[in-house]
Enzyme design. Structure first.
Site, PDB file in Angstrom:
ATOM      1  N   ILE A  66       0.902  -1.150   0.000  1.00  0.00           N
ATOM      2  CA  ILE A  66       0.000   0.000   0.000  1.00  0.00           C
ATOM      3  C   ILE A  66       0.946   1.206   0.000  1.00  0.00           C
ATOM      4  O   ILE A  66       1.879   1.262   0.798  1.00  0.00           O
ATOM      5  CB  ILE A  66      -0.966  -0.017   1.217  1.00  0.00           C
ATOM      6  N   SER A  67       0.749   2.124  -0.936  1.00  0.00           N
ATOM      7  CA  SER A  67       1.684   3.246  -1.070  1.00  0.00           C
ATOM      8  C   SER A  67       1.703   4.092   0.198  1.00  0.00           C
ATOM      9  O   SER A  67       0.722   4.139   0.942  1.00  0.00           O
ATOM     10  CB  SER A  67       1.301   4.132  -2.255  1.00  0.00           C
TER      11      SER A  67
END
Ligand code: SAH
Length: 218
Positions: A66-67
């Protein structure tokens, strides 16, 4: 197990995260509002509840991440979104970025090449409230020619070069935000398709994304 409870403690942590991202230079208040609103801990296993509100990328399985919230805010700000714009996102991953885009009123078409991640999002009940996000399993290098052209294209994986088919699916006046580079570090680029079809290129900060890979993965 995914958490479903958004407590006052979570809201407090989220406010701190939002203030931190503002302090790092994000100025678009609509983007900051979205970060402050979306329960990022819902996107991670409940074991990582505490990690959800640190400004870091985090593993979501299948070697993907997940960025980092700052990166999500940065890319979103560069897109200069308005309600009802049609946005193509490459790399659904956890779907957190897609939800941020949806909160800004855009219509989202998001593609993921890994079947397991695509399937996990189908079972993620929180996403059912976001009727403006359409999920696709496929190769982002191909884009979605039958749904285009798009006002915006957002690539959330490191592209070794600029994918030609994605440029073709951009409307005149449209913009693509994409981290470009084959090594460990990529340059954030924004390409604007001018009315005469030529491209304006702007280069921003360096980031580190997982690679954009060709083809689908079962
Ligand atoms: N936007 C995501 C970021 C996920 S990381 C989020 O908010 O969580 C990048 C994602 O891009 C990974 O899930 C990876 O599997 C996916 N990806 C890489 N190459 C791709 C391609 N060619 N087409 C579609 N997805 C791709």
């Amino acid at each position: 197990m995914r958490p479903t409870d958004d407590s006052y403690r979570h809201k407090g942590l989220r406010k701190k995260l939002t203030d931190g991202i503002r302090a790092k230079g994000i100025t678009d208040e609509k983007v900051l509002e979205a970060i402050n609103k979306i329960p990022r801990h819902f996107f991670l296993d409940s074991a990582f509840d505490e990690k959800a509100y640190e400004d870091i990328a985090f593993p979501i399985g299948e070697g993907q991440t997940i960025s980092q919230p700052y990166t999500v805010a940065y890319q979103t700000q560069l897109l200069e979104l308005k309600p009802f714009l049609k946005v193509l996102e490459i790399g659904t991953g956890s779907a957190y970025q897609a939800v941020v885009l949806a909160e800004l009123g855009a219509q989202i078409y998001t593609i993921e090449r890994q079947k397991k991640l695509f399937e996990a999002n189908k079972k993620f009940d929180f996403l059912k409230d976001y009727r403006t996000i359409k999920f696709f399993y496929g190769d982002g290098y191909e884009g979605l020619p039958t749904y285009g052209p798009f006002d915006r294209v957002l690539v959330t994986a490191a592209a070794p070069n600029i994918p030609e088919k994605l440029i073709q699916q951009l409307k005149p006046g449209g913009m693509m935000v994409i981290p470009v580079g084959a090594g460990d570090v990529q340059q954030m680029m924004r390409l604007t398709k001018l009315p005469n079809g030529s491209l304006k290129e702007e280069v921003f900060e360096n980031f580190s994304f997982v690679p954009m890979l060709g083809g689908k993965k079962d």
